[in-house]
Design a protein around this motif. Structure first.
Motif, PDB file in Angstrom:
ATOM      1  N   ILE A  52     -66.899  62.759 111.253  1.00  0.00           N
ATOM      2  CA  ILE A  52     -65.692  63.277 110.396  1.00  0.00           C
ATOM      3  C   ILE A  52     -65.722  62.976 108.984  1.00  0.00           C
ATOM      4  N   THR A  54     -63.228  63.426 105.645  1.00  0.00           N
ATOM      5  CA  THR A  54     -61.735  63.521 105.154  1.00  0.00           C
ATOM      6  C   THR A  54     -61.693  63.611 103.586  1.00  0.00           C
ATOM      7  N   ARG A  56     -60.323  61.374 101.881  1.00  0.00           N
ATOM      8  CA  ARG A  56     -60.924  59.958 101.413  1.00  0.00           C
ATOM      9  C   ARG A  56     -62.224  59.700 101.185  1.00  0.00           C
ATOM     10  N   ASP A  57     -62.926  60.490 101.870  1.00  0.00           N
ATOM     11  CA  ASP A  57     -64.525  60.495 102.041  1.00  0.00           C
ATOM     12  C   ASP A  57     -64.883  61.050 100.572  1.00  0.00           C
ATOM     13  N   ARG A  60     -63.937  59.003  97.547  1.00  0.00           N
ATOM     14  CA  ARG A  60     -65.023  57.803  97.563  1.00  0.00           C
ATOM     15  C   ARG A  60     -66.478  58.342  96.797  1.00  0.00           C
ATOM     16  N   THR A  78     -68.080  59.890 108.355  1.00  0.00           N
ATOM     17  CA  THR A  78     -67.928  58.582 109.177  1.00  0.00           C
ATOM     18  C   THR A  78     -68.608  59.048 110.476  1.00  0.00           C
ATOM     19  N   ASP A  80     -69.010  56.983 113.243  1.00  0.00           N
ATOM     20  CA  ASP A  80     -68.406  56.254 114.317  1.00  0.00           C
ATOM     21  C   ASP A  80     -67.231  56.704 114.665  1.00  0.00           C
ATOM     22  N   VAL A  81     -66.786  57.858 115.269  1.00  0.00           N
ATOM     23  CA  VAL A  81     -65.435  58.490 115.253  1.00  0.00           C
ATOM     24  C   VAL A  81     -64.596  57.716 116.274  1.00  0.00           C
ATOM     25  N   VAL A  82     -63.309  57.676 115.857  1.00  0.00           N
ATOM     26  CA  VAL A  82     -62.451  57.018 116.959  1.00  0.00           C
ATOM     27  C   VAL A  82     -61.791  58.294 117.447  1.00  0.00           C
ATOM     28  N   ARG A 101     -56.662  52.456 110.481  1.00  0.00           N
ATOM     29  CA  ARG A 101     -56.292  52.968 108.981  1.00  0.00           C
ATOM     30  C   ARG A 101     -56.880  54.297 108.839  1.00  0.00           C
ATOM     31  N   ILE A 102     -56.667  54.914 109.921  1.00  0.00           N
ATOM     32  CA  ILE A 102     -57.059  56.628 109.730  1.00  0.00           C
ATOM     33  C   ILE A 102     -55.925  57.651 110.096  1.00  0.00           C
ATOM     34  N   ARG A 103     -56.216  58.646 109.244  1.00  0.00           N
ATOM     35  CA  ARG A 103     -54.866  59.615 109.565  1.00  0.00           C
ATOM     36  C   ARG A 103     -55.256  60.885 110.393  1.00  0.00           C
ATOM     37  N   HIS A 104     -56.509  61.114 110.925  1.00  0.00           N
ATOM     38  CA  HIS A 104     -57.105  61.936 111.639  1.00  0.00           C
ATOM     39  C   HIS A 104     -57.612  61.592 113.035  1.00  0.00           C
ATOM     40  N   LEU A 105     -57.221  62.102 114.236  1.00  0.00           N
ATOM     41  CA  LEU A 105     -57.896  61.706 115.360  1.00  0.00           C
ATOM     42  C   LEU A 105     -58.139  62.873 116.366  1.00  0.00           C
TER      43      LEU A 105
END
Ligand code: AMP
Length: 143
Positions: A52, A54, A56-57, A60, A78, A80-82, A101-105
């Motif tokens: 994923i 986002t 934020r990436d 960074r 990332t 290691d996706v939750v 601390r994620i905003r997308h699932l």
């Protein structure tokens, strides 16, 4: 309320991109669809979820002075996706998103991607439920 209820209301579409897409293209797709994340997928229409990416990436990558035209999504995503499931409750999902601390699932059913909920969708669902409860309590009290 369950994630299945949120998806039934907002829809099942999940926007995605390939791992070799440049970050400049990721930015264009995010802006075009007015969204904050993309699933990074193999060529088979996201049957194979690679990661994923986002906002934020991207931030960074900018802070690390990486070039948006030459850095690929696969380099900063990332892996290691939750994930969640349609039967997960909104309350539990709030905990999962806060802890990680994620905003997308992404939501998976039988290992298949069936939708994506954002923290905004979760807040809206909670707000709607509380507004409804408030309405019924007021009509009960005032007749
Ligand atoms: P976000 O708050 O969703 O913009 O994401 C913050 C960071 O967590 C970024 O590095 C994302 O790649 C990562 N991230 C976002 N959603 C997930 C997720 N469901 N599983 C794992 N990492 C995630």
């Amino acid at each position: 309320m369950k994630l299945a209820d949120i998806l039934a209301h907002k829809g099942y579409k999940v926007h995605s991109i390939g791992p070799s897409a440049a970050l400049a293209e990721v930015v264009q797709v995010l802006v075009r669809h007015n969204i904050g994340s993309l699933m990074v997928c193999g060529e088979d229409d996201c049957k194979r979820m690679l990661g994923i990416i986002t906002e934020r990436d991207i931030l960074r990558a900018c802070a690390a002075r990486r070039h948006l035209e030459t850095t690929e999504a696969g380099e900063v995503m990332t892996t290691d996706v939750v994930t969640g499931s349609p039967s997960d409750s909104v309350e539990d999902t709030m905990g999962v998103m806060t802890e990680n601390r994620i905003r997308h699932l992404p939501v998976l059913e039988n290992d298949e991607l069936v939708g994506l909920v954002s923290i905004g969708d979760i807040v809206k669902a909670q707000h709607d439920a509380l507004t409804m409860e408030n309405h019924y309590l007021k009509s009960y009290l005032h007749g």
